[in-house]
Write an enzyme that holds these catalytic residues in place. Structure first.
Site, PDB file in Angstrom:
ATOM      1  N   HIS A   4       4.620  -7.878  10.888  1.00  0.00           N
ATOM      2  CA  HIS A   4       5.094  -6.530  10.525  1.00  0.00           C
ATOM      3  C   HIS A   4       4.103  -5.491  11.044  1.00  0.00           C
ATOM      4  O   HIS A   4       2.898  -5.721  11.058  1.00  0.00           O
ATOM      5  CB  HIS A   4       5.247  -6.425   9.007  1.00  0.00           C
ATOM      6  CG  HIS A   4       5.952  -5.175   8.585  1.00  0.00           C
ATOM      7  ND1 HIS A   4       5.309  -3.960   8.514  1.00  0.00           N
ATOM      8  CD2 HIS A   4       7.253  -4.947   8.266  1.00  0.00           C
ATOM      9  CE1 HIS A   4       6.192  -3.034   8.153  1.00  0.00           C
ATOM     10  NE2 HIS A   4       7.373  -3.603   7.993  1.00  0.00           N
ATOM     11  N   GLU A  56      11.708  -3.247  14.743  1.00  0.00           N
ATOM     12  CA  GLU A  56      11.374  -2.116  13.877  1.00  0.00           C
ATOM     13  C   GLU A  56      10.551  -1.093  14.659  1.00  0.00           C
ATOM     14  O   GLU A  56       9.345  -1.278  14.824  1.00  0.00           O
ATOM     15  CB  GLU A  56      10.549  -2.588  12.671  1.00  0.00           C
ATOM     16  CG  GLU A  56      11.238  -3.634  11.827  1.00  0.00           C
ATOM     17  CD  GLU A  56      10.663  -3.676  10.411  1.00  0.00           C
ATOM     18  OE1 GLU A  56      11.406  -3.340   9.479  1.00  0.00           O
ATOM     19  OE2 GLU A  56       9.488  -4.020  10.245  1.00  0.00           O
TER      20      GLU A  56
HETATM   21  P1  PGA Z   1      11.736   1.421   5.753  1.00  0.00           P
HETATM   22  O1  PGA Z   1      10.800   0.181   6.104  1.00  0.00           O
HETATM   23  O2  PGA Z   1      13.110   0.890   5.478  1.00  0.00           O
HETATM   24  O3  PGA Z   1      11.091   2.031   4.560  1.00  0.00           O
HETATM   25  O4  PGA Z   1      11.718   2.322   6.962  1.00  0.00           O
HETATM   26  C1  PGA Z   1      11.250  -0.886   6.881  1.00  0.00           C
HETATM   27  C2  PGA Z   1      10.124  -1.861   7.110  1.00  0.00           C
HETATM   28  O5  PGA Z   1       8.977  -1.438   7.331  1.00  0.00           O
HETATM   29  O6  PGA Z   1      10.352  -3.101   7.082  1.00  0.00           O
END
Ligand code: PGA
Length: 248
Positions: free
Chosen positions: A95, A165
């Protein structure tokens, strides 16, 4: 095909009592959306107790971050085997919030390999910090995929979920456009085909970054992703249940 939602609670909530309340609301939301496989990723310290509280089949659990080693001298870490023993069937790997603290693409690749070897499904997160006009974000994602898949045998490629992401979208209310995500999903699958062969075409891609109750459905319908990693909306029971029911 069912879509996948990973509820990434991050370092929330503070108490076990609140975690149970949030979990109960989350469980209700999951029960009402038959087309979604919900994977709850609570802080590791809450994992076992929440797992013990749940007897149904709609929800699976994930760890948010693990060490690739089974055990050893790694102060503060949780091993993949410990997470599995506590009930995690999935693990989030690489992540951006871990990468920001120093996790490298190479170590993410080691965790992906360890997860597969332990029978835990890795959710490999990739994504650029910012968008540039000359397409550098594509090379950043390509490099993260190369390292992340470096120890994956072609026969196991389909067992890895990729979470795209874009770091610039995380935590806000405005996700990437479905159109841009569509291009990125194609790029991700093509890259994996280039690395591992045709099997890469079937890679399941999840989107994460400002997924909300209003943008999730259009993203699912228009971008070619198979689901989401949801951060801050997943710890708001009311918003999360609207999000889940929007996906049916
Ligand atoms: P968010 O986070 O939905 O708050 O943008 C997603 C993540 O970091 O997995």
């Amino acid at each position: 095909m069912k879509s996948i939602v990973v509820a990434n609670w991050k370092m929330n909530p503070v108490t076990m009592r609140e975690a149970k309340q949030l979990f109960d609301a989350t469980r209700k939301a999951a029960g009402a959306s038959k087309n979604v496989i919900l994977i709850v990723a609570p802080p590791t310290i809450f994992l076992r107790e929440l797992r013990a509280r749940y007897k149904g089949k709609h929800i699976a659990f994930a760890a948010q971050n693990v060490n690739a080693e089974g055990s050893g001298a790694y102060t503060g870490d949780t091993s993949i085997l410990q997470a599995k023993e506590a009930g995690a069937e999935y693990v989030i790997v690489g992540h951006s919030e871990q990468r920001a603290k120093g996790e490298t693409s190479e170590s993410a690749g080691n965790v992906v390999a360890a997860a597969l070897a332990s029978g835990v499904t890795p959710v490999l997160c990739v994504g650029e910090r910012e968008r540039s006009h000359n397409g550098e974000h594509y090379s950043a994602v390509k490099e993260q995929l190369r390292a992340g898949f470096s120890h994956v045998e072609p026969g196991k490629v389909a067992k890895v979920l990729v979470g795209y992401e874009p770091v610039w979208a995380i935590g806000g209310e405005k996700s990437m456009s479905p159109r841009d995500m569509h291009e990125m999903a194609i790029f991700i699958r093509k890259t994996i085909v280039g690395l591992k062969g045709e099997t890469g075409m079937n890679t399941k891609v999840l989107y994460g970054g400002a997924t909300t109750e209003s943008n999730a459905l259009p993203m699912l319908q228009e971008s070619g992703v198979q689901g989401f990693i949801v951060g801050h909306v997943s710890i708001n029971a009311e918003r999360f249940s609207i999000l889940m029911s929007s996906l049916g």
